[in-house]
Design a protein around this motif. Structure first.
Motif, PDB file in Angstrom:
ATOM      1  N   ASP A 144       6.142  13.914   3.656  1.00 26.66           N
ATOM      2  CA  ASP A 144       7.074  13.502   2.550  1.00 26.66           C
ATOM      3  C   ASP A 144       8.071  14.708   2.687  1.00 26.66           C
ATOM      4  N   PRO A 197       1.936   5.020   0.632  1.00 21.32           N
ATOM      5  CA  PRO A 197       1.583   6.310   1.511  1.00 21.32           C
ATOM      6  C   PRO A 197       0.612   7.231   0.846  1.00 21.32           C
ATOM      7  N   ASN A 198      -0.167   8.061   1.788  1.00 22.26           N
ATOM      8  CA  ASN A 198      -1.052   8.757   1.551  1.00 22.26           C
ATOM      9  C   ASN A 198      -0.602  10.216   2.059  1.00 22.26           C
ATOM     10  N   ILE A 199      -0.006  11.139   1.324  1.00 20.30           N
ATOM     11  CA  ILE A 199       0.691  12.352   1.562  1.00 20.30           C
ATOM     12  C   ILE A 199      -0.385  13.415   1.228  1.00 20.30           C
ATOM     13  N   PRO A 200      -0.652  14.414   1.981  1.00 18.90           N
ATOM     14  CA  PRO A 200      -1.617  15.490   1.582  1.00 18.90           C
ATOM     15  C   PRO A 200      -0.661  16.605   0.621  1.00 18.90           C
ATOM     16  N   ASP A 201      -1.676  17.276  -0.454  1.00 18.36           N
ATOM     17  CA  ASP A 201      -0.955  18.008  -1.227  1.00 18.36           C
ATOM     18  C   ASP A 201      -0.923  19.464  -0.664  1.00 18.36           C
ATOM     19  N   ASN A 235       0.952  -1.103  -0.040  1.00 22.12           N
ATOM     20  CA  ASN A 235       0.004   0.147   0.085  1.00 22.12           C
ATOM     21  C   ASN A 235       0.948   1.467  -0.041  1.00 22.12           C
ATOM     22  N   GLY A 242       2.402  11.484   7.800  1.00 14.57           N
ATOM     23  CA  GLY A 242       1.906  12.328   6.743  1.00 14.57           C
ATOM     24  C   GLY A 242       2.685  13.237   6.115  1.00 14.57           C
ATOM     25  N   ASP A 298       2.445   6.840   6.864  1.00 12.29           N
ATOM     26  CA  ASP A 298       2.476   7.602   5.787  1.00 12.29           C
ATOM     27  C   ASP A 298       3.330   8.590   5.738  1.00 12.29           C
ATOM     28  N   ARG A 347       3.097   2.188   5.832  1.00 14.16           N
ATOM     29  CA  ARG A 347       3.307   2.826   4.736  1.00 14.16           C
ATOM     30  C   ARG A 347       4.398   3.939   4.471  1.00 14.16           C
ATOM     31  N   SER A 368       7.366   9.373   3.669  1.00 13.71           N
ATOM     32  CA  SER A 368       8.160   9.181   2.364  1.00 13.71           C
ATOM     33  C   SER A 368       9.268  10.056   2.422  1.00 13.71           C
TER      34      SER A 368
END
Length: 459
Positions: free
Chosen positions: A100, A40-44, A38, A98, A137, A216, A139
């Protein structure tokens, strides 16, 4: 014969799967079903470390600014922390969920030469360069470099240095052992020691990037180099992606492992280049009682990687008491490694392997064995300390390992097994070609390795 082998190598490379944005493409047509990793989910959301006072001049310590940027983004729910081109000096930083960390091209994030900045008051070991515990999450991405300034931490052996290299170390100061065949970065000319003696200081070396009990985790595109110890070492993490990174350190760097996965679940290692001083891509699973309560390395896919110098291209061990399960190693190239596929352990550190598949692998200029099983392995690190090996518990059980379509155009020994008591059994090597310079097979009577359609040639 050698022309035929080279042609086979080129043909094998034509069947490497094309890399796409969707990682599911790598999980098709595998010999064992793997749970897919899966992402990672990183907000924009983006910030730049210069907004927090960092300067990329190679002189200013940017640790505080870097940590503030990470913390600020995390407090807002996550996002990207940008590091532009330049030389950014830092001491250990802690990632947050969360977030990156994005390193631009021509960015060099360099661990400070001041070793005291890596040691917390009262600590018995230095902190890792970048990492964290119990996160999700996260990275590190981009085209930049993270440099560990490892020459200020690692001891070196005279036998592994040229005369020029050895003199360069002596110019730094340091301390020789009684025999004069090892140099330690203790009593350096321009740095204070961080321990009472050179052996205690040697034990304080830490990894460059490390995450523990995280979910993640992704490293993508970056370069890790010159670590004080291992370069990337996640432990007890799930959903790990290592995509298109480079790992580099001198070939003679002690304990300079490239990518070490410990107790990992759902791992994808794809499209990476490793050239290091110890094991290239290595699976670890705890030693003896220390493995209790930890999970096996499971659902791991290692594909489309190139390993240059390393003690092994792909390695299991030496500690794997928690076990190894559902691992696929395919479409990789090993060039100038000491060994190709290396399975190493010892009584007191062993475990059980299950569903291990290694295939479509090209090897060239392998210094020793193309494939080796060893169950009498011993750590010869100068500061290894007590390892608890021996006894009758935690016996290595290398089994259910399937090796096929290996093309090796030069090695000293094609297949070797150094074991006893049935620790290596139910192993198969199929449809492979080896050109060896000394020994075709060196398999002891206690091993059960079946070969089918295996070509062994020499001069």
């Amino acid at each position: 014969m050698r022309k035929m082998l080279i042609a086979a190598m080129l043909l094998a490379s034509c069947f490497l799967p094309a890399k796409g944005e969707d990682y599911s493409a790598y999980y098709k047509d595998l010999p064992v079903k793997l749970q897919q990793v899966n992402v990672p989910n990183i907000p924009d959301r983006r910030v730049n470390i210069t907004d927090f006072g960092a300067k990329g001049d190679g002189l200013t310590d940017c640790t505080e600014a870097l940590q503030k940027a990470i913390d600020a983004v995390a407090e807002q729910g996550g996002g990207h922390v940008d590091v532009d081109a330049g030389i950014w000096v830092f001491s250990p930083i802690v990632m947050k969920s969360g977030v990156d960390l994005h390193l631009a091209r021509h960015c060099l994030l360099q661990l400070s030469e001041d070793r005291y900045k890596s040691v917390k008051p009262g600590a018995r070991k230095a902190s890792y360069g970048i990492g964290g515990t119990d996160l999700h999450d996260i990275s590190i991405t981009g085209e930049g470099i993270i440099d560990g300034n490892g020459e200020f931490w690692r001891y070196v052996k005279r036998s592994k240095q040229s005369d020029v290299e050895w003199k360069e170390y002596l110019v730094m100061g340091g301390t020789l052992n009684d025999k004069g065949d090892m140099w330690f970065p203790f009593n350096l000319r321009h740095q204070a020691n961080i321990a009472a003696d050179m052996m205690k200081q040697e034990k304080m070396r830490a990894d460059l990037v490390r995450f523990d009990r995280c979910q993640r985790v992704m490293l993508k595109g970056i370069t890790l180099q010159n670590s004080p110890r291992f370069h990337f070492r996640p432990g007890d993490c799930s959903d790990i992606i290592v995509d298109g990174i480079s790992v580099w350190c001198p070939w003679n760097a002690q304990n300079g492992d490239g990518i070490d996965i410990g107790h990992g679940k759902r791992v994808l290692i794809v499209g990476n280049t490793v050239d290091c001083g110890d094991d290239g891509i290595c699976m670890k699973g705890g030693a003896g009682e220390a493995s209790v309560g930890h999970s096996a390395n499971e659902d791991i896919l290692i594909t489309n990687n190139t390993v240059y110098h390393a003690h092994g291209g792909f390695v299991i061990g030496s500690d794997f008491s928690a076990g190894m399960k559902n691992i696929v190693v395919c479409h990789n190239t090993y060039s100038n490694t000491d060994t190709g596929l290396r399975f190493k352990s010892a009584v007191g550190r062993g475990g059980v392997t299950q569903n291990i598949y290694c295939y479509d692998i090209v090897m060239t200029n392998i210094k020793n064995e193309a494939i080796i099983f060893e169950t009498t392995y011993h750590d010869t690190a100068v500061a290894a300390g007590k390892d608890g090996w021996g006894g009758e518990k935690w016996v290595p059980d290398f089994k259910d390992i399937h090796i096929s379509n290996i093309t090796c155009n030069s090695c000293k020994t094609a297949i070797k097994s150094d074991t006893s008591g049935g620790m290596v059994h139910d192993i198969e090597v199929n449809n492979s070609v080896f050109f060896y310079t000394k020994t075709g097979t060196d398999i002891d009577k206690g091993s059960d390795i079946k070969m089918n359609n295996v070509t062994l040639k020499t001069y």
